[in-house]
Motif scaffolding. Structure first.
Motif, PDB file in Angstrom:
ATOM      1  N   GLY A  56      73.425  20.209  39.149  1.00 50.12           N
ATOM      2  CA  GLY A  56      74.087  20.977  40.191  1.00 50.12           C
ATOM      3  C   GLY A  56      73.347  21.046  41.506  1.00 50.12           C
ATOM      4  N   TYR A  57      72.110  20.575  41.538  1.00 41.46           N
ATOM      5  CA  TYR A  57      71.354  20.602  42.792  1.00 41.46           C
ATOM      6  C   TYR A  57      71.750  19.433  43.691  1.00 41.46           C
ATOM      7  CZ  TYR A  57      68.083  24.425  42.021  1.00 41.46           C
ATOM      8  OH  TYR A  57      67.530  25.673  41.873  1.00 41.46           O
ATOM      9  N   PRO A  58      71.732  19.635  45.015  1.00 38.63           N
ATOM     10  CA  PRO A  58      72.077  18.539  45.931  1.00 38.63           C
ATOM     11  C   PRO A  58      71.026  17.439  45.888  1.00 38.63           C
ATOM     12  CG  PRO A  58      71.270  20.438  47.148  1.00 38.63           C
ATOM     13  CD  PRO A  58      71.439  20.890  45.726  1.00 38.63           C
ATOM     14  N   PRO A  59      71.430  16.182  46.101  1.00 43.59           N
ATOM     15  CA  PRO A  59      70.474  15.060  46.070  1.00 43.59           C
ATOM     16  C   PRO A  59      69.293  15.251  47.010  1.00 43.59           C
ATOM     17  CG  PRO A  59      72.721  14.229  46.096  1.00 43.59           C
ATOM     18  CD  PRO A  59      72.820  15.709  46.314  1.00 43.59           C
ATOM     19  N   ARG A  60      69.531  15.877  48.161  1.00 45.05           N
ATOM     20  CA  ARG A  60      68.426  16.060  49.101  1.00 45.05           C
ATOM     21  C   ARG A  60      67.341  16.955  48.521  1.00 45.05           C
ATOM     22  NH1 ARG A  60      69.090  17.371  55.565  1.00 45.05           N
ATOM     23  NH2 ARG A  60      67.191  16.229  56.193  1.00 45.05           N
ATOM     24  N   ALA A  61      67.729  17.962  47.742  1.00 38.11           N
ATOM     25  CA  ALA A  61      66.743  18.834  47.114  1.00 38.11           C
ATOM     26  C   ALA A  61      65.891  18.054  46.122  1.00 38.11           C
ATOM     27  CB  ALA A  61      67.435  20.001  46.421  1.00 38.11           C
ATOM     28  N   ASN A  86      69.850  28.882  37.944  1.00 34.86           N
ATOM     29  CA  ASN A  86      70.911  28.552  38.894  1.00 34.86           C
ATOM     30  C   ASN A  86      71.963  27.645  38.262  1.00 34.86           C
ATOM     31  OD1 ASN A  86      69.834  30.066  40.997  1.00 34.86           O
ATOM     32  ND2 ASN A  86      68.603  28.371  41.772  1.00 34.86           N
ATOM     33  N   ALA A  87      71.510  26.687  37.432  1.00 36.32           N
ATOM     34  CA  ALA A  87      72.467  25.825  36.740  1.00 36.32           C
ATOM     35  C   ALA A  87      73.348  26.645  35.807  1.00 36.32           C
ATOM     36  CB  ALA A  87      71.718  24.743  35.959  1.00 36.32           C
ATOM     37  N   LEU A  88      72.761  27.661  35.191  1.00 35.89           N
ATOM     38  CA  LEU A  88      73.539  28.559  34.326  1.00 35.89           C
ATOM     39  C   LEU A  88      74.559  29.334  35.151  1.00 35.89           C
ATOM     40  CD1 LEU A  88      74.060  29.972  31.605  1.00 35.89           C
ATOM     41  CD2 LEU A  88      72.163  31.520  32.157  1.00 35.89           C
ATOM     42  N   ALA A  99      63.125  23.244  47.974  1.00 36.46           N
ATOM     43  CA  ALA A  99      63.928  22.452  47.035  1.00 36.46           C
ATOM     44  C   ALA A  99      64.514  23.332  45.937  1.00 36.46           C
ATOM     45  CB  ALA A  99      63.072  21.344  46.428  1.00 36.46           C
ATOM     46  N   TYR A 100      63.679  24.166  45.322  1.00 40.66           N
ATOM     47  CA  TYR A 100      64.167  25.038  44.249  1.00 40.66           C
ATOM     48  C   TYR A 100      65.203  26.032  44.763  1.00 40.66           C
ATOM     49  CZ  TYR A 100      60.447  23.476  41.072  1.00 40.66           C
ATOM     50  OH  TYR A 100      59.636  22.739  40.260  1.00 40.66           O
ATOM     51  N   ASN A 101      65.060  26.466  46.022  1.00 41.06           N
ATOM     52  CA  ASN A 101      65.954  27.487  46.578  1.00 41.06           C
ATOM     53  C   ASN A 101      67.240  26.906  47.161  1.00 41.06           C
ATOM     54  OD1 ASN A 101      63.783  29.072  45.944  1.00 41.06           O
ATOM     55  ND2 ASN A 101      63.479  29.907  47.995  1.00 41.06           N
TER      56      ASN A 101
END
Length: 261
Positions: free
Chosen positions: A192-197, A15-17, A249-251
């Motif tokens: 790139g993931y949101p802090p909540r994740a 996802n970061a890619l 979290a991963y999704n």
């Protein structure tokens, strides 16, 4: 106890890619981690297994713009959407990833070789068709966070009532390893993931630590068959909630993409 599922690493860094936050080589290196090599077989247009960097690039060309995680267990097809062949392979592996934007999924097959102390781990991901449908039983981040807090409270109460105290050298070592990792600032999710994740995944890992230590028992641990059954009854719902939270979290990256549509 602290192992991250390979499907989690692939989804997070894939996802970061997709978001342009990392390069293809950076993503592949993070996914491989301490394993020797990862390859992908069954990729459309390829007669033989190919390297991870090439495979991720090819799947992007085929339309995959994000990745979801599945962490199924017997009786709980968490994150799966079919068809039967993919679900069966994922259930056997106890993990998989499914593409967002194109109907492809990957299931890992892990092979270990070499003498003790010098084990080489090779991973081959099988590319299969998946059904484009909502994944089974995956909560939102908000739901996962609430469920984790409730499960942690309920499990602590139940285990205290059962006099299950995780103590002794093994438990102390596990706690110290967890603290050391936290103090070292180990990266929980890819960029790139949101802090909540990140917060939900870290809480899920803490719950996993509690569950693992409680199963191991120790001083004051249950010993009889009935007490072991009671311990399992208290821990199984917590394990289920923690797995659901990890998948949520991963999704999170893909769920944000869906909301933007």
């Amino acid at each position: 106890m602290f192992s991250e599922p390979r499907s989690g690493r692939l989804a997070a860094w894939g996802n970061a890619l997709s978001a342009g936050s990392v390069s293809p080589d950076e993503a592949a290196s993070a996914i491989v981690g301490e394993d020797a090599v990862h390859r992908v077989e069954g990729l459309p247009g390829e007669a033989t297994p190919v390297g991870l960097t090439l495979a991720l690039g090819r799947l992007r060309v085929l339309g995959v713009t994000g990745w979801r995680v599945a962490l199924p267990a017997p009786g709980h097809p968490l994150g799966l959407s079919g068809p039967a062949e993919f679900n069966a392979r994922a259930m056997e592996a106890e993990e998989a990833v499914t593409g967002f934007g194109a109907p492809y999924g990957l299931v890992p097959r892990v092979t270990e070789m070499g003498p003790a102390g010098d084990v080489r781990v090779e991973v081959v991901w099988r590319c299969l068709a998946v059904r484009e449908a909502p994944p089974a039983d995956v909560p939102s981040l908000g739901e996962a966070e609430r469920e984790l807090a409730e499960a942690l409270r309920d499990a602590t109460t139940a285990l205290t009532r059962l006099d299950v105290a995780a103590s002794g050298p093994a438990a102390d070592a596990a706690r110290e390893a967890y603290r050391a990792r936290a103090e070292a600032g180990a990266e929980i999710l890819a960029p790139g993931y949101p802090p909540r994740a990140v917060r939900v995944l870290e809480l899920a890992r803490r719950v996993g630590l509690l569950v693992g230590l409680a199963y191991d028992g120790g001083h004051g641990g249950a010993a009889s068959a009935s007490e072991m059954a009671a311990r399992g009854a208290a821990l199984r719902p917590v394990e289920r909630v923690a797995r659901r939270a990890r998948v949520a979290a991963y999704n999170a990256y893909v769920e944000e993409r869906e909301r933007e549509r």
